[in-house]
Design a protein around this motif. Structure first.
Motif, PDB file in Angstrom:
ATOM      1  N   ALA A  32       0.833  -1.200   0.000  1.00 36.18           N
ATOM      2  CA  ALA A  32       0.000   0.000   0.000  1.00 36.18           C
ATOM      3  C   ALA A  32       0.871   1.254   0.000  1.00 36.18           C
ATOM      4  CB  ALA A  32      -0.924  -0.006   1.219  1.00 36.18           C
ATOM      5  N   LEU A  33       1.947   1.247   0.781  1.00 36.12           N
ATOM      6  CA  LEU A  33       2.840   2.401   0.817  1.00 36.12           C
ATOM      7  C   LEU A  33       3.564   2.577  -0.516  1.00 36.12           C
ATOM      8  CD1 LEU A  33       3.979   4.703   2.505  1.00 36.12           C
ATOM      9  CD2 LEU A  33       5.721   3.120   3.356  1.00 36.12           C
ATOM     10  N   ALA A  34       3.949   1.479  -1.140  1.00 33.95           N
ATOM     11  CA  ALA A  34       4.604   1.567  -2.450  1.00 33.95           C
ATOM     12  C   ALA A  34       3.644   2.111  -3.504  1.00 33.95           C
ATOM     13  CB  ALA A  34       5.135   0.192  -2.870  1.00 33.95           C
ATOM     14  N   LEU A  35       2.400   1.660  -3.484  1.00 34.42           N
ATOM     15  CA  LEU A  35       1.419   2.164  -4.446  1.00 34.42           C
ATOM     16  C   LEU A  35       1.116   3.641  -4.208  1.00 34.42           C
ATOM     17  CD1 LEU A  35      -1.058  -0.841  -4.706  1.00 34.42           C
ATOM     18  CD2 LEU A  35       0.542  -0.010  -6.446  1.00 34.42           C
ATOM     19  N   PHE A  36       1.019   4.045  -2.937  1.00 37.63           N
ATOM     20  CA  PHE A  36       0.802   5.465  -2.652  1.00 37.63           C
ATOM     21  C   PHE A  36       1.995   6.294  -3.100  1.00 37.63           C
ATOM     22  CE2 PHE A  36       1.315   9.154   0.144  1.00 37.63           C
ATOM     23  CZ  PHE A  36       0.174   9.857  -0.222  1.00 37.63           C
ATOM     24  N   THR A  37       3.201   5.775  -2.899  1.00 35.13           N
ATOM     25  CA  THR A  37       4.403   6.493  -3.333  1.00 35.13           C
ATOM     26  C   THR A  37       4.406   6.672  -4.844  1.00 35.13           C
ATOM     27  OG1 THR A  37       5.616   5.583  -1.453  1.00 35.13           O
ATOM     28  CG2 THR A  37       6.925   6.482  -3.263  1.00 35.13           C
ATOM     29  N   LEU A  38       4.062   5.632  -5.568  1.00 33.21           N
ATOM     30  CA  LEU A  38       3.989   5.713  -7.027  1.00 33.21           C
ATOM     31  C   LEU A  38       2.888   6.698  -7.456  1.00 33.21           C
ATOM     32  CD1 LEU A  38       5.067   4.571  -9.710  1.00 33.21           C
ATOM     33  CD2 LEU A  38       3.275   2.845  -9.551  1.00 33.21           C
ATOM     34  N   LEU A  88       9.889  13.760  -0.360  1.00 32.28           N
ATOM     35  CA  LEU A  88       9.211  12.698   0.378  1.00 32.28           C
ATOM     36  C   LEU A  88       9.150  11.394  -0.402  1.00 32.28           C
ATOM     37  CD1 LEU A  88       6.157  14.387   2.099  1.00 32.28           C
ATOM     38  CD2 LEU A  88       8.015  13.177   3.187  1.00 32.28           C
ATOM     39  N   ILE A  89       9.203  11.471  -1.718  1.00 29.61           N
ATOM     40  CA  ILE A  89       9.039  10.273  -2.536  1.00 29.61           C
ATOM     41  C   ILE A  89      10.126   9.237  -2.267  1.00 29.61           C
ATOM     42  CG2 ILE A  89       8.964   9.426  -4.924  1.00 29.61           C
ATOM     43  CD1 ILE A  89       7.484  12.064  -5.570  1.00 29.61           C
ATOM     44  N   PRO A  90      11.421   9.612  -2.263  1.00 29.49           N
ATOM     45  CA  PRO A  90      12.422   8.590  -1.944  1.00 29.49           C
ATOM     46  C   PRO A  90      12.289   8.032  -0.529  1.00 29.49           C
ATOM     47  CG  PRO A  90      13.480  10.560  -2.808  1.00 29.49           C
ATOM     48  CD  PRO A  90      12.045  10.864  -2.655  1.00 29.49           C
ATOM     49  N   LEU A  91      11.905   8.884   0.423  1.00 29.60           N
ATOM     50  CA  LEU A  91      11.745   8.412   1.799  1.00 29.60           C
ATOM     51  C   LEU A  91      10.619   7.387   1.892  1.00 29.60           C
ATOM     52  CD1 LEU A  91      12.550   8.608   4.792  1.00 29.60           C
ATOM     53  CD2 LEU A  91      10.855  10.427   5.010  1.00 29.60           C
ATOM     54  N   LEU A  92       9.484   7.686   1.278  1.00 32.17           N
ATOM     55  CA  LEU A  92       8.362   6.742   1.299  1.00 32.17           C
ATOM     56  C   LEU A  92       8.711   5.451   0.565  1.00 32.17           C
ATOM     57  CD1 LEU A  92       5.378   9.177   0.690  1.00 32.17           C
ATOM     58  CD2 LEU A  92       6.056   8.106   2.837  1.00 32.17           C
ATOM     59  N   GLY A  93       9.425   5.578  -0.551  1.00 33.80           N
ATOM     60  CA  GLY A  93       9.831   4.378  -1.282  1.00 33.80           C
ATOM     61  C   GLY A  93      10.783   3.502  -0.477  1.00 33.80           C
ATOM     62  N   LEU A  94      11.743   4.128   0.203  1.00 31.03           N
ATOM     63  CA  LEU A  94      12.666   3.351   1.036  1.00 31.03           C
ATOM     64  C   LEU A  94      11.952   2.709   2.222  1.00 31.03           C
ATOM     65  CD1 LEU A  94      15.925   5.469   1.129  1.00 31.03           C
ATOM     66  CD2 LEU A  94      15.684   3.121   0.399  1.00 31.03           C
ATOM     67  N   MET A  95      11.021   3.420   2.808  1.00 31.00           N
ATOM     68  CA  MET A  95      10.265   2.827   3.912  1.00 31.00           C
ATOM     69  C   MET A  95       9.435   1.637   3.444  1.00 31.00           C
ATOM     70  SD  MET A  95       9.077   5.921   6.313  1.00 31.00           S
ATOM     71  CE  MET A  95      10.208   6.519   7.539  1.00 31.00           C
ATOM     72  N   SER A  96       8.883   1.748   2.270  1.00 30.30           N
ATOM     73  CA  SER A  96       8.136   0.630   1.705  1.00 30.30           C
ATOM     74  C   SER A  96       9.048  -0.574   1.473  1.00 30.30           C
ATOM     75  CB  SER A  96       7.474   1.056   0.399  1.00 30.30           C
ATOM     76  OG  SER A  96       6.958  -0.045  -0.280  1.00 30.30           O
ATOM     77  N   TRP A  97      10.225  -0.321   0.926  1.00 29.88           N
ATOM     78  CA  TRP A  97      11.164  -1.412   0.679  1.00 29.88           C
ATOM     79  C   TRP A  97      11.633  -2.049   1.985  1.00 29.88           C
ATOM     80  CZ3 TRP A  97      12.492  -4.753  -2.722  1.00 29.88           C
ATOM     81  CH2 TRP A  97      13.659  -5.470  -2.571  1.00 29.88           C
ATOM     82  N   ARG A  98      11.873  -1.227   2.989  1.00 25.12           N
ATOM     83  CA  ARG A  98      12.317  -1.769   4.279  1.00 25.12           C
ATOM     84  C   ARG A  98      11.217  -2.586   4.946  1.00 25.12           C
ATOM     85  NH1 ARG A  98      15.215   3.839   5.808  1.00 25.12           N
ATOM     86  NH2 ARG A  98      17.136   3.482   4.643  1.00 25.12           N
ATOM     87  N   LEU A  99       9.967  -2.170   4.792  1.00 27.74           N
ATOM     88  CA  LEU A  99       8.867  -2.982   5.307  1.00 27.74           C
ATOM     89  C   LEU A  99       8.806  -4.328   4.587  1.00 27.74           C
ATOM     90  CD1 LEU A  99       5.863  -0.526   5.763  1.00 27.74           C
ATOM     91  CD2 LEU A  99       6.922  -1.921   7.517  1.00 27.74           C
ATOM     92  N   TRP A 100       8.941  -4.279   3.284  1.00 29.32           N
ATOM     93  CA  TRP A 100       8.861  -5.499   2.487  1.00 29.32           C
ATOM     94  C   TRP A 100       9.957  -6.489   2.865  1.00 29.32           C
ATOM     95  CZ3 TRP A 100       5.430  -7.213  -1.154  1.00 29.32           C
ATOM     96  CH2 TRP A 100       5.823  -8.312  -1.913  1.00 29.32           C
ATOM     97  N   SER A 101      11.160  -5.981   3.088  1.00 29.80           N
ATOM     98  CA  SER A 101      12.293  -6.871   3.390  1.00 29.80           C
ATOM     99  C   SER A 101      12.495  -7.084   4.887  1.00 29.80           C
ATOM    100  CB  SER A 101      13.561  -6.319   2.755  1.00 29.80           C
ATOM    101  OG  SER A 101      13.837  -5.042   3.249  1.00 29.80           O
ATOM    102  N   LEU A 102      11.539  -6.697   5.705  1.00 27.45           N
ATOM    103  CA  LEU A 102      11.545  -6.898   7.158  1.00 27.45           C
ATOM    104  C   LEU A 102      12.739  -6.274   7.859  1.00 27.45           C
ATOM    105  CD1 LEU A 102      10.238 -10.551   7.554  1.00 27.45           C
ATOM    106  CD2 LEU A 102       9.034  -8.432   8.005  1.00 27.45           C
TER     107      LEU A 102
END
Length: 190
Positions: A32-38, A88-102
């Protein structure tokens, strides 16, 4: 003396079920965070100041690729943070990736606070650069917060004579914008 093979403990199905549900929720939040970032990235990239949104009363189809909601999001983000809100876009994208990879994110509140300060500093620098009102954004290229703080600092530059005021203003522009970009990079936590 004969030894026995240790008996493997059976996994408690309740614990395994809870862990799988928790992982599913985290994956869903990451998606959801990745889709919102996109969505936000495309909205900001295709911003059109003539779309019916926060600061414009217009009819017809929006030119924003994300439609009416994209026009509203872009208008709101540019109104509050100006062009710096794109950081904010790179920050949200990195947070999404970090959530995905635990990967743990214990300092996410500090990251957002640092990014807010970075957006504000960059916005003030951009406002000082385009203080003559040549921006196509409703609150200038720095956003409403930078507009207020930048206009409060303008009398300081006008107190000096012309060459000194210009040198001080350009040094403030480069210092504030540079500090904002550096803080924005540090907020990413790379």
């Amino acid at each position: 003396m004969a030894s026995r093979k240790p008996v493997a403990q059976k996994a408690d199905w309740r614990i395994v079920f809870r862990q799988s549900i928790a992982r599913t929720v985290v994956i869903g939040a990451a998606m959801a965070l990745a889709l919102f970032t996109l969505f936000l990235a495309v909205s900001l990239l295709t911003y059109d100041s003539t779309d019916a949104a926060l600061n414009t009363a217009a009819n017809g189809q929006p030119n924003n690729w994300m439609g009416s909601s994209g026009a509203w999001f872009a208008s709101l983000f540019f109104f509050v943070g100006g062009l710096g809100s794109a950081m904010l876009i790179p920050l949200l994208g990195l947070m999404s990736w970090r959530l995905w990879s635990l990967k743990p994110q214990p300092k996410w509140k500090r990251q957002f606070a640092t990014m807010f300060v970075a957006i504000l500093l960059t916005g003030i620098g951009l406002h000082l650069w385009t203080a003559d009102g040549s921006s196509s954004f409703a609150a200038g290229s720095g956003g409403i917060l930078a507009l207020v703080l930048g206009n409060a600092a303008m009398p300081l530059f006008q107190m000096l004579s012309d060459p000194g005021a210009a040198i001080l203003r350009f040094s403030a522009i480069f210092t504030l914008t540079g500090a904002g970009l550096i803080m924005g990079y540090r907020a990413l936590g790379l």
